[in-house]
Structure formats: structure tokens, C-alpha cells
Design a protein around this motif. Structure first.
Motif, PDB file in Angstrom:
ATOM      1  N   THR A  94       0.799  -1.224   0.000  1.00 58.00           N
ATOM      2  CA  THR A  94       0.000   0.000   0.000  1.00 58.00           C
ATOM      3  C   THR A  94       0.831   1.274   0.000  1.00 58.00           C
ATOM      4  O   THR A  94       0.423   2.259  -0.615  1.00 58.00           O
ATOM      5  CB  THR A  94      -0.989   0.002   1.185  1.00 58.00           C
ATOM      6  N   LEU A  95       1.985   1.286   0.635  1.00 58.43           N
ATOM      7  CA  LEU A  95       2.797   2.507   0.619  1.00 58.43           C
ATOM      8  C   LEU A  95       3.132   2.984  -0.794  1.00 58.43           C
ATOM      9  O   LEU A  95       3.153   4.194  -1.031  1.00 58.43           O
ATOM     10  CB  LEU A  95       4.055   2.336   1.466  1.00 58.43           C
ATOM     11  N   PRO A  96       3.375   2.096  -1.763  1.00 60.99           N
ATOM     12  CA  PRO A  96       3.592   2.590  -3.125  1.00 60.99           C
ATOM     13  C   PRO A  96       2.380   3.358  -3.687  1.00 60.99           C
ATOM     14  O   PRO A  96       2.548   4.240  -4.532  1.00 60.99           O
ATOM     15  CB  PRO A  96       3.848   1.310  -3.931  1.00 60.99           C
ATOM     16  N   VAL A  97       1.182   3.072  -3.197  1.00 61.71           N
ATOM     17  CA  VAL A  97      -0.017   3.798  -3.622  1.00 61.71           C
ATOM     18  C   VAL A  97       0.074   5.251  -3.158  1.00 61.71           C
ATOM     19  O   VAL A  97      -0.288   6.174  -3.888  1.00 61.71           O
ATOM     20  CB  VAL A  97      -1.296   3.135  -3.058  1.00 61.71           C
ATOM     21  N   VAL A  98       0.589   5.445  -1.946  1.00 64.34           N
ATOM     22  CA  VAL A  98       0.746   6.795  -1.409  1.00 64.34           C
ATOM     23  C   VAL A  98       1.660   7.608  -2.325  1.00 64.34           C
ATOM     24  O   VAL A  98       1.344   8.741  -2.696  1.00 64.34           O
ATOM     25  CB  VAL A  98       1.285   6.746   0.041  1.00 64.34           C
ATOM     26  N   GLU A  99       2.773   7.030  -2.714  1.00 62.06           N
ATOM     27  CA  GLU A  99       3.711   7.715  -3.616  1.00 62.06           C
ATOM     28  C   GLU A  99       3.064   7.981  -4.973  1.00 62.06           C
ATOM     29  O   GLU A  99       3.248   9.050  -5.571  1.00 62.06           O
ATOM     30  CB  GLU A  99       4.990   6.892  -3.780  1.00 62.06           C
ATOM     31  N   PHE A 100       2.287   7.036  -5.475  1.00 61.74           N
ATOM     32  CA  PHE A 100       1.581   7.190  -6.751  1.00 61.74           C
ATOM     33  C   PHE A 100       0.668   8.419  -6.718  1.00 61.74           C
ATOM     34  O   PHE A 100       0.686   9.248  -7.627  1.00 61.74           O
ATOM     35  CB  PHE A 100       0.780   5.913  -7.046  1.00 61.74           C
TER      36      PHE A 100
END
Length: 166
Positions: free
Chosen positions: A139-145
Motif C-alpha cells: 500500500t505505501l507505493p499507492v501513497v507515492e503514486f
């Protein structure tokens, strides 16, 4: 609008405040799935093991559920979705994302307390640590996205309910 954060960061609580203020319907993926498990529906039987072990439920299944719900709700706050980058990239209905950040130690403390109060089977130490690992990896990559898209607002979820709500 979506609200993202680790398990126990306060997504449900803060989502209720936001929904009330802006007159949005809350679509909580976790609540929807837990209700299906409780009803012992076909869907509930499909997702029960994933929910209890802290794994993510199949993307296609979650996508289908949300699309059905959004047909009836034009102004919604989606809680607990997207959980991974593929979901974020394929679900294009999102124009604003709120990330509630919270440290792992605080999450563990909150979820163990919630286990005592609500009796949730997925709030035990082993599952909590697994869910944290899944959150960091998926999920953290979603934040960056969403940060790169310019639609992300970040808040610190480590304070009291009132402090976070400010």
C-alpha cells in the motif's frame, strides 16, 4: 475521495468526520467484506481466510464490489482502497487521496486494544505484524503514486482522535 493508512491508523474514525462534514457516503471495503463474512454469504466465504490472516482480498473481487456500490453513490469516501498499486492504476475514479500516517508501535498498541474491545480475530500480534508488512510492501507505493499525481494530502494519525481531526 479515498482514505489510506495502515490498519488502526484511524481511517474509519476520521472518515466518519469527513463524510459528515462534506456529506459523503462512506464505502469501507473492510466493513463491507466483514459484513459478508458475518452473513456467511458466498462472497463472505470467499474472503474469510484472507481477512482473518491479514492478506489482501483479490483485486478483481474488490474492484467489482466497489464499482457496484459506486453506481448508486456519486459522492463517496472510499475507506481502505486501493490497497496496492495495480488497484490504484486501474481504478481511475479517484480525484483526492488522504493518507493517515502512523508509526508501527502505535498501530500495534491500538489494534491490541481494539481486539479486546471489539473481539476482532484479525487483531492479534502475529496478524498485526503481517498486516503491517503487507501495508508497507503493497500500500505505501499507492501513497507515492497519488503524491506524484498531485492529489495526496498527508496527516499524522498518531495523536488523539481530536488532534488528528484538526
Amino acid at each position: 475521495m479515498v482514505i489510506i493508512g495502515p490498519p488502526g491508523a484511524g481511517k474509519d474514525t476520521q472518515g466518519e468526520f469527513i463524510a459528515r462534514k462534506y456529506r459523503l457516503k462512506i464505502l469501507s471495503v473492510g466493513k463491507i467484506l466483514r459484513e459478508e463474512v458475518k452473513k456467511e454469504s458466498k462472497l463472505g466465504k470467499l474472503v474469510k481466510k484472507d481477512l482473518e490472516s491479514g492478506n489482501l482480498v483479490d483485486d478483481a473481487l474488490v474492484d467489482k464490489i466497489l464499482r457496484e456500490k459506486l453506481k448508486r453513490e456519486k459522492h463517496a469516501l472510499i475507506d481502505g482502497f486501493p490497497r496496492d498499486l495495480d488497484q490504484a492504476k486501474t481504478f481511475t475514479h479517484i480525484n483526492y487521496a488522504l493518507y493517515i500516517g502512523c508509526k508501527r508501535e502505535e498501530i500495534v498498541k491500538r489494534l491490541l486494544k481494539r481486539a479486546k474491545v471489539e473481539g476482532r480475530k484479525d487483531d492479534n500480534k502475529k496478524t498485526i505484524y503481517h498486516r503491517w508488512k503487507v501495508f508497507v510492501e503493497e500500500t505505501l507505493p499507492v501513497v507515492e503514486f497519488y503524491r506524484e499525481k498531485g492529489i495526496l494530502r498527508e496527516i499524522n494519525g498518531s495523536g488523539s482522535i481530536e488532534e488528528v481531526n484538526k
